[in-house]
Write a protein that holds these residues in place. Structure first.
Motif, short mmCIF file in Angstrom:
data_model
loop_
_atom_site.label_atom_id
_atom_site.label_comp_id
_atom_site.label_asym_id
_atom_site.label_seq_id
_atom_site.Cartn_x
_atom_site.Cartn_y
_atom_site.Cartn_z
N SER A 67 0.87 -1.22 0.01
CA SER A 67 0.11 0.03 -0.10
C SER A 67 0.82 1.12 -0.08
N VAL A 68 2.07 1.05 0.52
CA VAL A 68 2.91 2.38 0.90
C VAL A 68 4.05 2.33 -0.22
N GLN A 69 4.14 1.43 -1.30
CA GLN A 69 5.28 0.97 -2.08
C GLN A 69 5.44 2.20 -3.17
N ILE A 70 4.42 2.57 -3.61
CA ILE A 70 4.42 3.73 -4.56
C ILE A 70 4.80 5.28 -4.06
N TYR A 71 4.47 5.30 -2.66
CA TYR A 71 5.01 6.45 -2.13
C TYR A 71 6.34 6.34 -1.71
N LEU A 72 6.99 5.23 -1.39
CA LEU A 72 8.08 5.00 -1.12
C LEU A 72 9.12 5.46 -2.46
N MET A 74 8.06 7.11 -5.03
CA MET A 74 8.16 8.49 -5.26
C MET A 74 9.30 9.42 -4.67
N ALA A 75 9.30 9.04 -3.16
CA ALA A 75 10.02 9.82 -2.44
C ALA A 75 11.68 9.67 -3.02
N CYS A 77 12.61 8.66 -5.82
CA CYS A 77 13.05 9.15 -7.22
C CYS A 77 13.34 10.74 -7.19
N LEU A 193 10.72 4.62 -11.39
CA LEU A 193 9.41 4.99 -10.99
C LEU A 193 8.26 4.61 -11.93
N LEU A 197 5.14 2.11 -10.86
CA LEU A 197 3.95 2.58 -10.80
C LEU A 197 2.78 1.38 -10.96
N SER A 201 -3.10 2.34 -11.95
CA SER A 201 -2.94 3.78 -11.90
C SER A 201 -2.75 4.24 -13.46
#
Length: 209
Positions: A67-72, A74-75, A77, A193, A197, A201
């Motif tokens: 659930s938090v993989q994409i936010y990690l 993005m941060a 990258c 990134l 994704l 999405s």
């Protein structure tokens, strides 16, 4: 567990271009090998610990991590893009270093903002973790293999930067090199990134525009 396949995967992932290797090569050019060693060791140790922890905890935390993989990603990258901007702007005089090199703890923490390392750790834990093997034993094994295989691979990148240092003694050549490495690092960050994704999405994006 296919041991040969695991070793081959670790070797390929460690030796191919990525944020860690690009940063080490650039550090070798700008600071020399000895001043790059702390970051090199930090990255190797940090990567090994990260792979081991992911192996141990992936089973119980897979839903949370997903659930938090994409936010990690993005941060991480965004950090790599910021790092590539600083790399492009660095233009030390011939024979001098442009600021202080990354230290040991900087190398350790760098892995946690490196999307390639996250991809590598997830793949190792999900693909190669034996069903009947204790997770802690597997984590220690994977961490040890990652360190033993990864350290000489990334050291080659740092050494290649040192080997190119004499050729890049000219400020103009060094400037071109730094800009080229920065462009490669930025491109790698964007590519990683896009790889992370979620497919849903990307499909939903046209509907949001």
């Amino acid at each position: 567990m296919n041991f040969v396949a695991l070793v081959t995967y670790l070797l390929v992932m460690s030796i191919t271009p990525g944020p860690n290797n690009l940063v080490l090569a650039s550090s070798g050019v700008n600071h020399g090998f000895s001043r790059t060693v702390p970051a090199l060791l930090g990255m190797s140790l940090g990567l090994s610990v990260q792979v081991g922890l992911l192996t141990v905890f992936l089973g119980s935390l897979v839903a949370v991590i997903a659930s938090v993989q994409i936010y990690l990603a993005m941060a991480g990258c965004l950090y790599l893009l910021w790092l590539s901007w600083g790399m492009a702007r660095s233009a030390p005089s011939a024979g001098e270093s442009g600021g202080a090199p990354m230290g040991f703890w900087g190398g350790v923490l760098f892995n946690w903002l490196n999307p390639k390392v996250w991809l590598m750790g997830f793949n190792i834990a999900m693909v190669f973790l034996p069903a009947k093997m204790n997770a802690w034993h597997a984590g220690l094994l994977f961490a040890a293999l990652t360190f033993v295989i990864g350290l000489p691979c990334i050291a080659l990148w740092a050494g290649s930067g040192v080997a190119a240092r004499r050729f890049l003694a000219s400020p103009r050549r060094l400037r071109v090199f730094n800009c080229g490495m920065a462009a490669m690092l930025a491109g790698t960050a964007i590519w990683l990134l896009l790889e992370m994704l979620p497919a849903q999405s990307l499909h939903a994006l046209p509907q949001m525009i």
